[in-house]
Design a protein around this motif. Structure first.
Motif, PDB file in Angstrom:
ATOM      1  N   ALA A   1      19.689  -0.138   9.675  1.00 53.92           N
ATOM      2  CA  ALA A   1      19.464  -2.148   9.777  1.00 53.92           C
ATOM      3  C   ALA A   1      18.849  -2.237   8.097  1.00 53.92           C
ATOM      4  O   ALA A   1      19.037  -3.115   7.547  1.00 53.92           O
ATOM      5  CB  ALA A   1      18.967  -2.174  10.518  1.00 53.92           C
ATOM      6  N   PHE A   2      17.648  -1.684   8.259  1.00 51.28           N
ATOM      7  CA  PHE A   2      16.027  -1.686   6.884  1.00 51.28           C
ATOM      8  C   PHE A   2      16.888  -1.399   5.436  1.00 51.28           C
ATOM      9  O   PHE A   2      17.073  -2.295   4.555  1.00 51.28           O
ATOM     10  CB  PHE A   2      14.890  -1.504   6.770  1.00 51.28           C
ATOM     11  CG  PHE A   2      13.868  -2.428   7.585  1.00 51.28           C
ATOM     12  CD1 PHE A   2      13.607  -2.729   7.381  1.00 51.28           C
ATOM     13  CD2 PHE A   2      13.925  -2.216   9.714  1.00 51.28           C
ATOM     14  CE1 PHE A   2      12.295  -3.593   7.646  1.00 51.28           C
ATOM     15  CE2 PHE A   2      13.027  -2.689  10.018  1.00 51.28           C
ATOM     16  CZ  PHE A   2      12.683  -4.210   8.873  1.00 51.28           C
ATOM     17  N   PHE A   3      17.749  -0.353   6.091  1.00 49.00           N
ATOM     18  CA  PHE A   3      18.424   0.340   4.632  1.00 49.00           C
ATOM     19  C   PHE A   3      19.646  -0.484   4.271  1.00 49.00           C
ATOM     20  O   PHE A   3      19.499  -0.593   2.482  1.00 49.00           O
ATOM     21  CB  PHE A   3      18.587   1.699   4.685  1.00 49.00           C
ATOM     22  CG  PHE A   3      18.824   2.630   3.454  1.00 49.00           C
ATOM     23  CD1 PHE A   3      18.571   3.016   2.787  1.00 49.00           C
ATOM     24  CD2 PHE A   3      20.506   2.705   3.327  1.00 49.00           C
ATOM     25  CE1 PHE A   3      19.042   4.085   1.277  1.00 49.00           C
ATOM     26  CE2 PHE A   3      20.913   2.908   2.028  1.00 49.00           C
ATOM     27  CZ  PHE A   3      20.116   4.061   0.859  1.00 49.00           C
TER      28      PHE A   3
ATOM     29  N   GLY B   1       6.436   0.903   9.389  1.00 48.45           N
ATOM     30  CA  GLY B   1       5.727   1.623   8.294  1.00 48.45           C
ATOM     31  C   GLY B   1       7.141   2.508   8.358  1.00 48.45           C
ATOM     32  O   GLY B   1       7.512   2.114   6.794  1.00 48.45           O
ATOM     33  N   TRP B   2       7.624   3.142   8.889  1.00 45.58           N
ATOM     34  CA  TRP B   2       8.688   4.199   8.049  1.00 45.58           C
ATOM     35  C   TRP B   2      10.076   3.155   7.791  1.00 45.58           C
ATOM     36  O   TRP B   2      11.060   3.621   7.144  1.00 45.58           O
ATOM     37  CB  TRP B   2       9.097   5.269   9.119  1.00 45.58           C
ATOM     38  CG  TRP B   2       7.637   6.524   8.608  1.00 45.58           C
ATOM     39  CD1 TRP B   2       6.303   5.925   8.841  1.00 45.58           C
ATOM     40  CD2 TRP B   2       8.339   7.591   8.878  1.00 45.58           C
ATOM     41  NE1 TRP B   2       5.815   7.386   9.065  1.00 45.58           N
ATOM     42  CE2 TRP B   2       6.432   8.595   8.453  1.00 45.58           C
ATOM     43  CE3 TRP B   2       9.362   8.554   8.376  1.00 45.58           C
ATOM     44  CZ2 TRP B   2       7.029   9.338   7.898  1.00 45.58           C
ATOM     45  CZ3 TRP B   2       9.080  10.348   7.853  1.00 45.58           C
ATOM     46  CH2 TRP B   2       8.013  10.668   7.853  1.00 45.58           C
TER      47      TRP B   2
ATOM     48  N   LEU C   1      13.399   2.441   0.207  1.00 43.81           N
ATOM     49  CA  LEU C   1      14.348   3.393  -1.034  1.00 43.81           C
ATOM     50  C   LEU C   1      15.305   2.991  -1.144  1.00 43.81           C
ATOM     51  O   LEU C   1      16.311   2.928  -1.927  1.00 43.81           O
ATOM     52  CB  LEU C   1      14.589   4.399  -0.120  1.00 43.81           C
ATOM     53  CG  LEU C   1      13.088   5.212   0.212  1.00 43.81           C
ATOM     54  CD1 LEU C   1      14.067   6.734   1.895  1.00 43.81           C
ATOM     55  CD2 LEU C   1      12.612   5.835  -1.169  1.00 43.81           C
ATOM     56  N   GLY C   2      16.042   1.911  -0.017  1.00 45.23           N
ATOM     57  CA  GLY C   2      17.500   1.293  -0.088  1.00 45.23           C
ATOM     58  C   GLY C   2      17.266   0.106  -1.797  1.00 45.23           C
ATOM     59  O   GLY C   2      17.741  -0.112  -2.783  1.00 45.23           O
TER      60      GLY C   2
ATOM     61  N   GLY D   1       6.145   1.111  -8.437  1.00 46.87           N
ATOM     62  CA  GLY D   1       5.299   0.135  -7.254  1.00 46.87           C
ATOM     63  C   GLY D   1       6.012  -0.491  -6.722  1.00 46.87           C
ATOM     64  O   GLY D   1       5.524   0.461  -5.094  1.00 46.87           O
ATOM     65  N   LEU D   2       6.640   0.093  -6.946  1.00 48.72           N
ATOM     66  CA  LEU D   2       8.068   0.265  -5.379  1.00 48.72           C
ATOM     67  C   LEU D   2       8.406   1.630  -4.659  1.00 48.72           C
ATOM     68  O   LEU D   2       8.120   1.552  -3.168  1.00 48.72           O
ATOM     69  CB  LEU D   2       9.936   0.060  -5.899  1.00 48.72           C
ATOM     70  CG  LEU D   2      10.221  -1.779  -6.243  1.00 48.72           C
ATOM     71  CD1 LEU D   2      11.988  -1.469  -6.977  1.00 48.72           C
ATOM     72  CD2 LEU D   2      10.459  -2.363  -4.649  1.00 48.72           C
ATOM     73  N   LEU D   3       8.251   2.231  -5.678  1.00 48.68           N
ATOM     74  CA  LEU D   3       7.865   3.821  -5.050  1.00 48.68           C
ATOM     75  C   LEU D   3       7.036   3.433  -4.396  1.00 48.68           C
ATOM     76  O   LEU D   3       5.942   5.145  -3.129  1.00 48.68           O
ATOM     77  CB  LEU D   3       8.153   4.977  -6.399  1.00 48.68           C
ATOM     78  CG  LEU D   3       9.321   4.960  -6.530  1.00 48.68           C
ATOM     79  CD1 LEU D   3       9.365   6.557  -7.824  1.00 48.68           C
ATOM     80  CD2 LEU D   3      10.114   5.809  -5.856  1.00 48.68           C
ATOM     81  N   GLY D   4       5.480   3.507  -4.937  1.00 47.59           N
ATOM     82  CA  GLY D   4       4.505   3.327  -4.084  1.00 47.59           C
ATOM     83  C   GLY D   4       4.468   2.305  -3.025  1.00 47.59           C
ATOM     84  O   GLY D   4       3.507   2.964  -1.359  1.00 47.59           O
ATOM     85  N   MET D   5       5.174   1.214  -2.453  1.00 46.92           N
ATOM     86  CA  MET D   5       5.156   0.819  -1.643  1.00 46.92           C
ATOM     87  C   MET D   5       5.821   1.748  -0.697  1.00 46.92           C
ATOM     88  O   MET D   5       5.709   1.284   1.188  1.00 46.92           O
ATOM     89  CB  MET D   5       5.896  -0.370  -1.687  1.00 46.92           C
ATOM     90  CG  MET D   5       5.501  -1.759  -2.804  1.00 46.92           C
ATOM     91  SD  MET D   5       6.181  -3.478  -3.350  1.00 46.92           S
ATOM     92  CE  MET D   5       6.167  -4.046  -4.022  1.00 46.92           C
ATOM     93  N   ALA D   6       7.132   1.943  -0.860  1.00 41.85           N
ATOM     94  CA  ALA D   6       7.761   3.005   0.152  1.00 41.85           C
ATOM     95  C   ALA D   6       7.117   3.978   0.421  1.00 41.85           C
ATOM     96  O   ALA D   6       6.548   4.413   1.469  1.00 41.85           O
ATOM     97  CB  ALA D   6       8.815   3.910  -0.853  1.00 41.85           C
TER      98      ALA D   6
END
Length: 469
Positions: A263-265, A383-384, A391-392, A62-67
């Motif tokens: 910052a996001f990662f 989004g990116w 990924l983090g 699910g997390l991979l799909g969100m990324a």
């Protein structure tokens, strides 16, 4: 004044708060989705006779799909519109949830979980931008904080629903329920969600003026006789999507993109480390198993209020400055939390503070990231950034497990994550020097260099405009 300037300067109308409510509801789907899989994991494992590694891959799908959704679908929101991509992404999430209930193997369930995540990733990339753009300058931080708090609400209610449903009807009922709720929300979006004002001004699709005036009437603003001056950007083509992604790395945006991604990662790394490993690490630090669970719940409790605290503070002070303090204090609180594990009451209080601060950091990033990009590439940029953050989130639990196998102690792990959060603080600090140049004075002039006013084109950061950075 343009409609963007009127939205920034005027009090929030009931319709604007309705839009924030819709975005919050959609964000709650993310929380429900994550907790629904976690609460059904034992029964799914028993049904499919899964090993620990197989279950881990299923939880990660699910997390991979969100990324993937954040990275792949967000550029299309800037090409064809935030509204249609939000509705399409909601449909994907609903389909993924409903199909998950029909799975007959772990591989099949993993595929449907990936599809669900793909839709959720697209939703988040669009709704973060919509919530920001429909908020006034004064209330933008609070609006995005309310939106961010939807995750915790969805996680709490989703977890409660999952426990009750699977006890009575089995684990498949949890996904059927989630799919039905998501489909119902999708219908609400069709009826109530407007297109992004900044998209209509910058891309100028057919009927843009009529749609802008219809939105103006609904939010209590005067109608316009013509669109604001500017050159319409090309939209709706593969070339447009490729150009939006390439623009993130242009000389004008490269520095902003690298800092926002960093910052996001790092913040998502710290957030998912704390929420995934705290109960186990507290036990390793000397607590009993039940005390470790309570310590984890303290983080969740603090997180419920953290984003709202950030929003309240950002109505008084500059949002980037508030985020900077939250990030630095999160790093300090991590160290204090694990260092006080032998003093249970102090540790639990510190856990509430950690949860509050780290969730406030997420709200802060959701607030400042849309202001880092002009309207034609805003969903792509956000989004990116969300995709890199995911990924983090994926790497944090894996890295923690590997370091535990390498004999790292809980204190060393929390010290390390504190250092990671200081990297996030540094990225937020340096972003202060980019806000003036991150967005042109006219949102329709996406490629022009030399523009200098972020406040005129779209959402500015927090209670103060970007020129205060």
């Amino acid at each position: 004044m343009t409609i963007r300037e009127r939205i920034d300067a005027s009090p929030m109308s009931p319709y604007q708060w309705l839009i924030i409510g819709l975005c919050t509801l959609l964000n709650a789907l993310d929380g429900f989705d994550v907790l629904a899989m976690a609460f059904t994991a034992n029964r799914v494992s028993a049904d499919f006779a899964l090993s620990g590694a197989q279950l881990g891959m299923l939880l990660s799908s699910g997390l991979l799909g969100m990324a993937a959704g954040s990275l792949l679908l967000a550029p299309f929101a800037d090409a064809i519109g935030r509204r249609p991509m939000t509705i399409l992404s909601s449909g994907l999430a609903a389909a993924g949830m409903l199909l998950s209930a029909t799975a007959h193997s772990a591989a099949e369930l993993g595929g449907w979980r990936f599809l669900t995540g793909l839709g959720v990733g697209g939703i988040l990339a669009c709704t973060n931008v919509i919530a920001s753009e429909y908020s006034s300058k004064r209330w933008r931080g609070m609006s995005v904080a309310i939106y961010t708090a939807g995750y915790g609400l969805g996680a709490t209610l989703g977890g409660m629903a999952a426990v009750g449903l699977q006890a009575s009807f089995g684990w498949r009922s949890v996904f059927l329920f989630g799919g039905a709720i998501t489909a119902a929300v999708c219908l609400l979006l069709v009826a109530l969600l407007p297109e992004s004002v900044d998209f209509l001004v910058s891309r100028r699709p057919a009927g843009a003026l009529e749609r802008l005036n219809r939105i103006s009437r609904r939010i209590g603003q005067p109608v316009s006789a013509e669109l604001p001056a500017g050159t319409a950007a090309a939209a709706g083509s593969r070339t447009a999507v490729r150009n939006q992604i390439a623009t993130l790395f242009s000389a004008r945006h490269r520095r902003v993109t690298v800092l926002v991604w960093a910052a996001f990662f790092t913040t998502m790394f710290g957030f998912y480390f704390a929420n995934s490993w705290t109960p186990k690490l507290l036990v390793a630090a000397g607590m009993t198993e039940s005390q470790g669970v309570v310590g984890g719940l303290m983080l969740t409790l603090g997180g419920t209020f953290g984003s709202l605290l950030f929003g309240a503070l950002s109505t008084k002070w500059n949002a980037r400055a508030v985020l900077l303090w939250f990030t630095v204090l999160s790093a300090v609180a991590m160290v204090v939390f694990i260092s006080t594990a032998s003093f249970m009451a102090v540790a639990f209080a510190a856990g509430v503070v950690v949860g509050m601060l780290i969730n406030g950091c997420i709200a802060g990033l959701y607030t400042i990231s849309p202001a880092s990009y002009e309207a034609p590439i805003r969903s792509t940029g956000v989004g990116w950034a969300l995709g890199v953050g995911r990924l983090g989130a994926i790497i944090a639990p894996l890295a923690t497990g590997a370091l535990l196998d390498a004999s790292w102690t809980p204190v060393q792990l929390y010290l390390g994550v504190g250092a990671v959060l200081l990297v996030a603080a540094a990225a937020v600090w340096f972003l202060g020097g980019t806000s003036r140049t991150a967005a042109p004075a006219d949102a329709t002039q996406a490629g022009d260099a030399g523009a200098d006013d972020a406040g005129a084109q779209g959402p500015t950061v927090g209670a103060g405009a970007a020129h205060r950075h």
